[in-house]
Design a protein around this motif. Structure first.
Motif, short mmCIF file in Angstrom:
data_model
loop_
_atom_site.label_atom_id
_atom_site.label_comp_id
_atom_site.label_asym_id
_atom_site.label_seq_id
_atom_site.Cartn_x
_atom_site.Cartn_y
_atom_site.Cartn_z
N VAL A 79 35.93 50.80 51.39
CA VAL A 79 35.15 50.98 50.18
C VAL A 79 35.87 50.94 48.95
N HIS A 80 37.18 51.00 48.97
CA HIS A 80 37.94 50.81 47.73
C HIS A 80 38.52 49.49 47.59
N SER A 81 38.18 48.61 48.37
CA SER A 81 38.65 47.41 48.23
C SER A 81 37.98 46.50 47.19
N PRO A 82 38.66 45.45 46.77
CA PRO A 82 37.93 44.55 45.57
C PRO A 82 36.74 43.86 46.06
N ALA A 90 29.54 50.74 49.40
CA ALA A 90 29.85 51.63 48.23
C ALA A 90 29.66 53.03 48.38
#
Lengths: 281, 342
Positions: A79-82, A90
């Motif tokens: 979820v923290h990837s671009p 999200a």
């Protein structure tokens, strides 16, 4: 090794991906195909809001708790990837509300992976599997940043209003009808959802309705995730069942895919098909 | 007795909320809001409107906390009503993160916002450069909706709204009995407040509807504030800079700093640049009555300006205080004797 995956909802696709990722390099003969009569956006998965939250009561099968955790960890790591939003991932925070304090198996394939969800009965009768019909209204209400899920132990899960904001729209729901196979939107259910959600969150009255959808949750006392050998003509076909995820398929899908891949690995070991030791799962 | 004629100068969040509080507190008065700028062209309109208070040097913490609590309670009631959408007020949860452990681990406003707690180690994994954080739920008050909503209410209460640029407060004499000066940076001229200066802030308004949480670096320089229909990325604090044109390099810097905290922002679209000049007063908010006197004329002025970076967070609390000062003014006997400036 011909592997056929039947079903292209979240369970079918993630199981196919998981097995493919783990065994392609050690099994050069792997030929995998996904068969389905419906693909996104027409599967039952597509109707779901996609909130990853296990049911509040303990699962009958304690393994399901591990699968939930594995799925959460897997999605959290992405979820923290671009690219997260493009993949539909999200973070969301919100509220679970309670009225009272809660103290909580034809030839052509070597292996068939059965991810047919609520339709599994047409491949092999299963009296434990029933549809849990759900209806949802999608609205445009971008000021809603929190999910709000009400719980009524007397009514049961998903029978009480819920509001889940997503990436493009907010999902309003609160319908769960066991045994109802109708895939058509129902006006009474629409009113139940609308009145219930507007009472929880009055600002929704101004929200524009973007879509209304019905889906059939594949309800079962516990998920059927196991091997079975079926005899077609003179050969044994291995079947891995992976269905019956109810209303928590997205919450648990990756853990189940990992388990299915483990079962697949056992099949390969038994048939002495692996050229090298199986990859650590 | 004739109704007291009150002029409120300024139509940003401070001007309109003060007019509102005066209309409720002061009986038998006629209020006119006079400003050259209205929403969406005020300084308030550029602000994200996140309720996280700033400290003013000359304001005791208990007073600041009271102003913040009054503002929070006022907006919380709106957020829970059917008016929330029209007023542009909603709840939002998120994180304030620090690269080193702050001297004050629990800020004075922790019990005003909702659900304040320290972030867990697992939550902090999202921010590898940060070692400590707060998680809480607060309110966002968006001026492009809030100001028109206040204006509509004011008009409904009989308040007059006038578009006019005032160069000198004496222009309002003798048409008005009391002036309330909410002109922000305009006070440099209107109140001879030469010690005030702009604290320039540049922000980006982007479309990224999957971002549901705010993220604020403890320094306050980098922030991501999701709103009703856009996400505001910031920011800058440029002392004494009057330039209202966006700077492209600053925009790139803001975008890059925000993407470092929330990588998915790289998929954001519809990027628009905005600049606002925060009305910075070194001594903090001026809430004071001054009796202007000149050639036998007398004009009571209640000053209400100097909110700097924290205007929206305390606006209702300071407006209530300003309304009390106006009320005192109105009740004082109307003698022609000039009093010295306070």
């Amino acid at each position: 090794m011909r592997v056929v995956v039947i079903g292209a909802g979240v369970i079918g696709l993630s199981t196919a991906l998981c097995i493919h990722e783990r065994y392609r390099s050690v099994l050069p003969s792997l030929d995998m195909r996904v068969y389905a009569d419906r693909f996104t956006p027409l599967t039952n998965t597509d109707v779901a809001a996609g909130l990853c939250q296990p049911y509040l009561s303990d699962p009958r099968n304690p393994q399901e708790a591990d699968w939930n955790q594995q799925t959460f960890d897997y999605l959290l790591s992405r979820v923290h990837s671009p690219n997260a939003a493009n993949v539909g991932l999200a973070l969301v925070s919100g509220y679970n509300l309670f009225h009272e304090a809660i103290p909580v198996a034809r030839g052509g394939a070597d292996v068939i992976i059965n991810c047919t969800g609520v339709w599994a009965g047409s491949l092999q009768p299963d009296p434990l599997l029933q549809p849990g019909r759900g209806q949802i209204i999608k609205v445009d209400a971008p000021w809603m940043k929190h999910f709000i899920i009400t719980h009524d132990p007397e009514k049961g899960i998903y029978k009480s209003p819920y509001i889940i904001p997503g990436i493009q729209a907010v999902t309003l729901g609160g319908i769960f009808q066991l045994g109802n196979w109708s895939e058509v939107n129902n006006i009474q259910d629409h009113n139940t959802i609308w009145e219930g959600c507007c009472r929880l969150e009055p600002t929704l009255q101004d929200a524009k309705i973007v879509a209304e959808l019905t889906g059939l949750r594949p309800v079962r006392p516990q998920i059927r995730l196991e091997r079975e050998q079926l005899r077609f003509a003179s050969s044994n076909t291995e079947v891995i069942h992976n269905y019956g995820h109810g209303g928590y398929g997205l919450t648990i899908h990756w853990g189940c895919a990992l388990e299915a891949a483990k079962l697949f690995g056992k099949i390969l070991e038994e048939r002495k098909l692996l050229k090298m030791p199986p990859p650590h799962l | 007795m004739d109704p007291v004629r009150i002029a409120v100068v300024g139509a940003g969040v401070v001007g309109l909320s003060t007019a509102m509080c005066v209309s409720k507190l002061v009986p038998r008065c006629s209020i006119t809001v006079i400003s050259d700028k209205f929403s969406p062209d005020t300084t308030s309109d550029v602000a994200a409107g996140m309720l996280i208070p700033h400290v003013y040097p000359n304001t005791p913490i208990p007073t600041l906390k009271q102003w913040f609590r009054e503002t929070f309670d006022h907006l919380f009631a709106i957020a829970n009503s059917a008016e929330a959408g029209d007023a542009g007020v909603h709840l939002v949860s998120g994180w304030q993160i620090f690269q080193s452990i702050p001297a004050e681990e629990v800020p004075f406003w922790a019990d005003v916002v909702l659900g304040f707690r320290k972030m867990t180690k697992a939550e902090l994994k999202k921010f590898p450069q940060h070692v400590f954080g707060h998680a809480f739920t607060t309110l966002k008050c968006e001026s492009p909706a809030y100001l028109p909503w206040l204006e509509k209410r004011l008009k409904g209460s009989g308040v007059l709204i006038l578009t006019r640029r005032i160069g000198d407060l004496w222009e309002l004499h003798p048409s008005f009995d009391v002036v309330v000066n909410c002109s922000g940076l305009g006070s440099r001229q209107l109140a001879q407040a030469s010690e005030m200066f702009p604290m320039r802030g540049q922000v980006l308004n982007v479309r990224a509807p999957w971002v549901k949480h705010f993220i604020r670096d403890g320094s306050g320089l980098t922030y991501i504030y999701p709103g009703t229909s856009n996400v505001i990325l910031g920011g800058t604090r440029q002392q004494g800079d009057w330039n209202l044109s966006p700077d492209a390099e600053i925009s790139r810097g803001i975008f890059s700093r925000c993407c470092a905290l929330e990588p998915s922002l790289q998929g954001a679209c519809d990027i628009r640049e905005k600049v606002g000049l925060r009305p910075f007063r070194p001594a903090g908010v001026r809430l004071q009555t001054e009796f202007l006197a000149q050639d036998g004329r007398r004009l009571p002025v209640v000053h209400h300006y100097g909110h700097g970076s924290g205007g929206i967070s305390v606006h209702w609390g300071t407006a209530l205080e300003a309304a009390r000062l106006v009320s005192e003014c109105v009740q004082a006997p109307r003698t022609p004797t000039p009093k010295s400036n306070l």
